[in-house]
Design a protein around this motif. Sequence first.
Motif, PDB file in Angstrom:
ATOM      1  N   ASN A   9      57.662  13.090  33.253  1.00  0.00           N
ATOM      2  CA  ASN A   9      56.971  11.849  33.427  1.00  0.00           C
ATOM      3  C   ASN A   9      56.037  11.811  32.223  1.00  0.00           C
ATOM      4  OD1 ASN A   9      56.706   9.243  34.862  1.00  0.00           O
ATOM      5  ND2 ASN A   9      54.872  10.089  36.180  1.00  0.00           N
ATOM      6  N   LEU A  10      55.907  12.495  31.294  1.00  0.00           N
ATOM      7  CA  LEU A  10      55.251  12.458  29.980  1.00  0.00           C
ATOM      8  C   LEU A  10      55.507  11.313  29.187  1.00  0.00           C
ATOM      9  CD1 LEU A  10      54.586  16.209  29.220  1.00  0.00           C
ATOM     10  CD2 LEU A  10      52.942  14.772  30.089  1.00  0.00           C
ATOM     11  N   ARG A  11      56.949  11.281  29.112  1.00  0.00           N
ATOM     12  CA  ARG A  11      57.386  10.135  28.133  1.00  0.00           C
ATOM     13  C   ARG A  11      57.155   8.786  28.677  1.00  0.00           C
ATOM     14  NH1 ARG A  11      62.183   7.374  28.261  1.00  0.00           N
ATOM     15  NH2 ARG A  11      63.121   8.662  29.734  1.00  0.00           N
ATOM     16  N   HIS A  12      57.238   8.611  29.997  1.00  0.00           N
ATOM     17  CA  HIS A  12      57.156   7.456  30.683  1.00  0.00           C
ATOM     18  C   HIS A  12      55.673   7.105  30.649  1.00  0.00           C
ATOM     19  CE1 HIS A  12      61.233   7.363  32.094  1.00  0.00           C
ATOM     20  NE2 HIS A  12      61.064   8.672  32.555  1.00  0.00           N
ATOM     21  N   PHE A  13      54.716   7.824  30.653  1.00  0.00           N
ATOM     22  CA  PHE A  13      53.458   7.612  30.711  1.00  0.00           C
ATOM     23  C   PHE A  13      53.024   7.173  29.232  1.00  0.00           C
ATOM     24  CE2 PHE A  13      48.788   9.651  30.392  1.00  0.00           C
ATOM     25  CZ  PHE A  13      48.314   8.637  30.985  1.00  0.00           C
ATOM     26  N   ARG A  14      53.394   8.008  28.280  1.00  0.00           N
ATOM     27  CA  ARG A  14      53.126   7.402  26.940  1.00  0.00           C
ATOM     28  C   ARG A  14      53.710   6.132  26.556  1.00  0.00           C
ATOM     29  NH1 ARG A  14      55.095  12.591  25.595  1.00  0.00           N
ATOM     30  NH2 ARG A  14      57.051  11.937  25.165  1.00  0.00           N
ATOM     31  N   GLU A  15      54.767   5.877  27.291  1.00  0.00           N
ATOM     32  CA  GLU A  15      55.383   4.388  27.161  1.00  0.00           C
ATOM     33  C   GLU A  15      54.312   3.126  27.642  1.00  0.00           C
ATOM     34  OE1 GLU A  15      59.160   4.583  28.976  1.00  0.00           O
ATOM     35  OE2 GLU A  15      60.183   5.470  27.105  1.00  0.00           O
ATOM     36  N   LEU A  16      53.895   3.557  28.912  1.00  0.00           N
ATOM     37  CA  LEU A  16      53.305   2.402  29.599  1.00  0.00           C
ATOM     38  C   LEU A  16      51.700   2.361  28.914  1.00  0.00           C
ATOM     39  CD1 LEU A  16      53.676   3.281  33.343  1.00  0.00           C
ATOM     40  CD2 LEU A  16      54.502   1.154  31.972  1.00  0.00           C
ATOM     41  N   LEU A  17      51.252   3.675  28.266  1.00  0.00           N
ATOM     42  CA  LEU A  17      50.172   3.509  27.380  1.00  0.00           C
ATOM     43  C   LEU A  17      49.939   2.725  26.367  1.00  0.00           C
ATOM     44  CD1 LEU A  17      48.443   7.291  27.370  1.00  0.00           C
ATOM     45  CD2 LEU A  17      47.515   5.117  28.278  1.00  0.00           C
ATOM     46  N   ALA A  18      51.351   2.679  25.693  1.00  0.00           N
ATOM     47  CA  ALA A  18      51.646   2.148  24.496  1.00  0.00           C
ATOM     48  C   ALA A  18      51.600   0.428  24.932  1.00  0.00           C
ATOM     49  CB  ALA A  18      52.883   2.555  23.766  1.00  0.00           C
ATOM     50  N   GLU A  19      52.039   0.116  25.872  1.00  0.00           N
ATOM     51  CA  GLU A  19      52.081  -1.225  26.555  1.00  0.00           C
ATOM     52  C   GLU A  19      50.531  -1.757  26.782  1.00  0.00           C
ATOM     53  OE1 GLU A  19      54.514  -1.729  30.011  1.00  0.00           O
ATOM     54  OE2 GLU A  19      56.173  -1.126  28.911  1.00  0.00           O
ATOM     55  N   LEU A  44      47.927  14.143  31.562  1.00  0.00           N
ATOM     56  CA  LEU A  44      49.123  14.688  32.416  1.00  0.00           C
ATOM     57  C   LEU A  44      49.535  15.771  31.672  1.00  0.00           C
ATOM     58  CD1 LEU A  44      51.733  11.715  33.336  1.00  0.00           C
ATOM     59  CD2 LEU A  44      50.112  12.957  34.856  1.00  0.00           C
ATOM     60  N   ARG A  45      49.555  15.973  30.349  1.00  0.00           N
ATOM     61  CA  ARG A  45      49.920  17.274  29.980  1.00  0.00           C
ATOM     62  C   ARG A  45      49.081  18.294  30.629  1.00  0.00           C
ATOM     63  NH1 ARG A  45      53.208  18.423  25.379  1.00  0.00           N
ATOM     64  NH2 ARG A  45      53.371  15.901  25.061  1.00  0.00           N
ATOM     65  N   LEU A  61      42.542  14.179  36.726  1.00  0.00           N
ATOM     66  CA  LEU A  61      43.514  13.423  35.708  1.00  0.00           C
ATOM     67  C   LEU A  61      44.714  12.784  36.187  1.00  0.00           C
ATOM     68  CD1 LEU A  61      43.529  16.872  33.623  1.00  0.00           C
ATOM     69  CD2 LEU A  61      42.062  15.279  33.658  1.00  0.00           C
ATOM     70  N   ILE A  62      45.212  13.235  37.286  1.00  0.00           N
ATOM     71  CA  ILE A  62      46.103  12.112  37.840  1.00  0.00           C
ATOM     72  C   ILE A  62      45.659  10.783  38.410  1.00  0.00           C
ATOM     73  CG2 ILE A  62      47.664  12.206  39.814  1.00  0.00           C
ATOM     74  CD1 ILE A  62      48.564  14.250  37.876  1.00  0.00           C
ATOM     75  N   ALA A  63      44.446  11.020  38.798  1.00  0.00           N
ATOM     76  CA  ALA A  63      43.925   9.551  39.402  1.00  0.00           C
ATOM     77  C   ALA A  63      43.635   8.794  37.968  1.00  0.00           C
ATOM     78  CB  ALA A  63      42.134   9.592  39.984  1.00  0.00           C
ATOM     79  N   PHE A  64      43.236   9.364  36.726  1.00  0.00           N
ATOM     80  CA  PHE A  64      42.821   8.600  35.579  1.00  0.00           C
ATOM     81  C   PHE A  64      44.094   8.054  34.966  1.00  0.00           C
ATOM     82  CE2 PHE A  64      42.700   8.956  30.954  1.00  0.00           C
ATOM     83  CZ  PHE A  64      41.976   7.917  30.610  1.00  0.00           C
ATOM     84  N   SER A  65      45.224   8.998  35.116  1.00  0.00           N
ATOM     85  CA  SER A  65      46.410   8.311  34.405  1.00  0.00           C
ATOM     86  C   SER A  65      46.911   7.365  35.407  1.00  0.00           C
ATOM     87  CB  SER A  65      47.429   9.730  34.535  1.00  0.00           C
ATOM     88  OG  SER A  65      46.854  10.642  33.769  1.00  0.00           O
ATOM     89  N   LEU A  66      46.974   7.307  36.477  1.00  0.00           N
ATOM     90  CA  LEU A  66      47.325   6.255  37.435  1.00  0.00           C
ATOM     91  C   LEU A  66      46.624   4.931  37.190  1.00  0.00           C
ATOM     92  CD1 LEU A  66      49.297   5.412  39.629  1.00  0.00           C
ATOM     93  CD2 LEU A  66      47.321   6.212  41.310  1.00  0.00           C
ATOM     94  N   SER A 126      58.221  -0.437  36.677  1.00  0.00           N
ATOM     95  CA  SER A 126      57.599   0.901  36.166  1.00  0.00           C
ATOM     96  C   SER A 126      57.987   2.183  37.077  1.00  0.00           C
ATOM     97  CB  SER A 126      56.163   1.024  35.925  1.00  0.00           C
ATOM     98  OG  SER A 126      55.694   0.024  35.049  1.00  0.00           O
ATOM     99  N   ARG A 127      59.236   2.138  37.747  1.00  0.00           N
ATOM    100  CA  ARG A 127      59.448   3.068  39.037  1.00  0.00           C
ATOM    101  C   ARG A 127      59.763   4.232  38.459  1.00  0.00           C
ATOM    102  NH1 ARG A 127      63.530  -0.312  37.923  1.00  0.00           N
ATOM    103  NH2 ARG A 127      65.806   0.553  37.300  1.00  0.00           N
ATOM    104  N   ALA A 128      60.147   4.561  36.960  1.00  0.00           N
ATOM    105  CA  ALA A 128      60.226   5.899  36.455  1.00  0.00           C
ATOM    106  C   ALA A 128      58.863   6.625  36.608  1.00  0.00           C
ATOM    107  CB  ALA A 128      61.035   5.799  35.015  1.00  0.00           C
ATOM    108  N   PHE A 129      58.061   5.937  36.293  1.00  0.00           N
ATOM    109  CA  PHE A 129      56.464   6.401  36.252  1.00  0.00           C
ATOM    110  C   PHE A 129      56.040   6.810  37.488  1.00  0.00           C
ATOM    111  CE2 PHE A 129      51.930   5.857  36.419  1.00  0.00           C
ATOM    112  CZ  PHE A 129      51.614   6.889  35.778  1.00  0.00           C
TER     113      PHE A 129
END
Length: 461
Positions: free
Chosen positions: A426-436, A310-311, A353-358, A234-237
Amino acid sequence: MNRDERPTVLDSAGSWYVLILLTTSYALAYVDRQLLNLLVDPVKRTLDISDTQFSFIQGFAFISAYIAAAPLFGRLVDVTNRRNILLGGVTVWSLCTALCGMADNFWELAIARFGVGVSEACVYPVAMSVIPELFSTRRLPRALSLFALGTQIGGGFSLLAGGAVITFAASVILLIPALSSLETWQLSFVLVGLPGLLLSAFLLSVREPPRMASATKKARPFTLRECAAKLHRSRAFYGRLYLYAACSGIVFLCIPAWYPTYLIRVFGMPAATVGWQVGAITLLFGGVGTLAGPWVAGMLTRRGYADGALRAACCAVVGSFSLCLAIPFAQTPIVALAIIGGIIFCCGLPTSLIAFSLQRVTPGAMRGMTASLYTLTVQVVGYGVGPTAVALVTEKVFGGPMMVGHSLQVVCSTAAFVGFCALITNLRHFRELLAEVESGVPAEPEAEPEAGVIRVVPAKA
């Protein structure tokens, strides 16, 4: 219920009690580490040290310890008892802060300062591992924002109350002859170290929370190779998030380091006035910004943005960038203070928000490691690059101390712009990981329970 099982009730009174202790720990860590900044001349005079030696104690001794300890604590948090780690850390840094006041020479103070840096590195990884296991997904952003208030409370309180502590220490020395051998600055360190020892006593009342999903085989501690594999996959995120951490650290630490000097040099404000006004602004605007973050993210999420956290952080960074550009154009002290208030608000809003996303997309078995890498990046780049960059631009580019406002503009706006680019891409990569996470692909497939749900975990033998 089987007697070998024990419950954890999310969002309970016990959860909030632990959160209060974690936030207090975070705030005290900032007070302890920043007290030295208020005692430059007395320390130099007593120990007969140079500016270079003092800067070594102030910066290198602390940050080198932090660099060495943060990854270690990140790993320990993922595999050992987190309550005991925090208890030991708070106790050690309180004692080391008091030992700073016992120092009679350069090396004694440097070693004590090193001890403060080592022990304070434990707070953030412990909190980022424990808080997600005490609160439901709905309450987690608010809980993280309250924890993030610790930086604002500690930073503001160190400016507001630091002078009061020093004055009180001087009075104590006059009242108690047995303390007459101590300088005022030495007793100040001893007094600031005492609240941490009291906090340690309260931490003894906390039980180690059972790790999320520890009833499953997947909840076993990750090996270092597994942690590295997850980060690489997940290095992109993670790469973009850590780049943002570096940029935010520059802005977050350049402003308190140089903005007071800007106010003093350009507007001729007295140092004492700058101290209490900037301290009050930090407490007010930083606190409001930090608490507003979850509200803004929730509003975006309700409008259909899965990446609302993140938004919202992106929006705050845009505000920070714009205000940093405006720094040298302030014509009056009031406008200059309004600008720093806006910057502190915008820096505070993304914190939780960053802490929550991480934490939302990171397996519980490696949250300590990812959190330690995040705070390590903020501290190392923030302390190591930010203030020095402002000084170099002032001296080498603009060529005069009165141009410090322009240097702040260049360094902070550049960092904010790079940080915005890192987040927006990074928004797209965050959405992808959320979907996972929602589809059960990550290492912890159990769905997170909602508020009031009891998570049952087998007790250790």
